[in-house]
Motif scaffolding. Sequence first.
Motif, PDB file in Angstrom:
ATOM      1  N   THR A   5       0.850  -1.186   0.000  1.00  9.36           N
ATOM      2  CA  THR A   5       0.000   0.000   0.000  1.00  9.36           C
ATOM      3  C   THR A   5       0.886   1.236   0.000  1.00  9.36           C
ATOM      4  OG1 THR A   5      -1.668  -1.207   1.263  1.00  9.36           O
ATOM      5  CG2 THR A   5      -1.863   1.195   1.193  1.00  9.36           C
ATOM      6  N   ILE A   7       0.757   5.462  -0.080  1.00  6.54           N
ATOM      7  CA  ILE A   7      -0.043   6.671   0.061  1.00  6.54           C
ATOM      8  C   ILE A   7       0.825   7.845  -0.363  1.00  6.54           C
ATOM      9  CG2 ILE A   7      -1.333   8.157   1.640  1.00  6.54           C
ATOM     10  CD1 ILE A   7      -1.735   5.641   3.410  1.00  6.54           C
ATOM     11  N   LYS A   8       0.385   8.528  -1.423  1.00  2.92           N
ATOM     12  CA  LYS A   8       1.155   9.641  -1.975  1.00  2.92           C
ATOM     13  C   LYS A   8       0.186  10.715  -2.440  1.00  2.92           C
ATOM     14  CE  LYS A   8       4.818  10.557  -5.317  1.00  2.92           C
ATOM     15  NZ  LYS A   8       5.656   9.980  -6.343  1.00  2.92           N
ATOM     16  N   ASN A   9       0.407  11.923  -1.981  1.00  2.00           N
ATOM     17  CA  ASN A   9      -0.458  13.049  -2.345  1.00  2.00           C
ATOM     18  C   ASN A   9      -1.932  12.749  -2.050  1.00  2.00           C
ATOM     19  OD1 ASN A   9       1.814  14.437  -3.281  1.00  2.00           O
ATOM     20  ND2 ASN A   9       1.562  13.612  -5.346  1.00  2.00           N
ATOM     21  N   ASN A  10      -2.188  12.216  -0.873  1.00  4.08           N
ATOM     22  CA  ASN A  10      -3.548  11.863  -0.434  1.00  4.08           C
ATOM     23  C   ASN A  10      -4.233  10.853  -1.351  1.00  4.08           C
ATOM     24  OD1 ASN A  10      -3.457  13.467   1.876  1.00  4.08           O
ATOM     25  ND2 ASN A  10      -4.154  15.268   0.760  1.00  4.08           N
ATOM     26  N   LYS A  11      -3.466  10.106  -2.097  1.00  2.00           N
ATOM     27  CA  LYS A  11      -3.999   9.064  -2.966  1.00  2.00           C
ATOM     28  C   LYS A  11      -3.409   7.726  -2.536  1.00  2.00           C
ATOM     29  CE  LYS A  11      -4.477   7.774  -7.780  1.00  2.00           C
ATOM     30  NZ  LYS A  11      -4.117   8.066  -9.170  1.00  2.00           N
ATOM     31  N   THR A  12      -4.261   6.735  -2.383  1.00  3.20           N
ATOM     32  CA  THR A  12      -3.822   5.416  -1.945  1.00  3.20           C
ATOM     33  C   THR A  12      -3.790   4.468  -3.141  1.00  3.20           C
ATOM     34  OG1 THR A  12      -4.813   5.763   0.232  1.00  3.20           O
ATOM     35  CG2 THR A  12      -4.302   3.496  -0.385  1.00  3.20           C
ATOM     36  N   ILE A  13      -2.646   3.810  -3.295  1.00  2.00           N
ATOM     37  CA  ILE A  13      -2.472   2.827  -4.363  1.00  2.00           C
ATOM     38  C   ILE A  13      -2.149   1.485  -3.700  1.00  2.00           C
ATOM     39  CG2 ILE A  13      -1.085   2.147  -6.362  1.00  2.00           C
ATOM     40  CD1 ILE A  13      -0.441   5.149  -6.696  1.00  2.00           C
TER      41      ILE A  13
END
Length: 72
Positions: A5, A7-13
Amino acid sequence: MVQKTIIKNNKTIVEKRYYISSLKSNVDSFSKSVRQHWSVEIMHWHLDVTFKEDTNKTQEKTAAQNLNIINK
């Protein structure tokens, strides 16, 4: 399966990677094996991208080995 998981720039991948192995189900030994494998893959990628090792057309065996050692 390994789930990663990010989390980068309020985006979860979420990434899922699947592995086939004959190792017994031991999380510690499995995760160590995966990390060791990827450390080798990263080195090979680096040699190819940085030193363009895959495009090297050196025919003479000793010269090719010497270039390989120098690059590493």
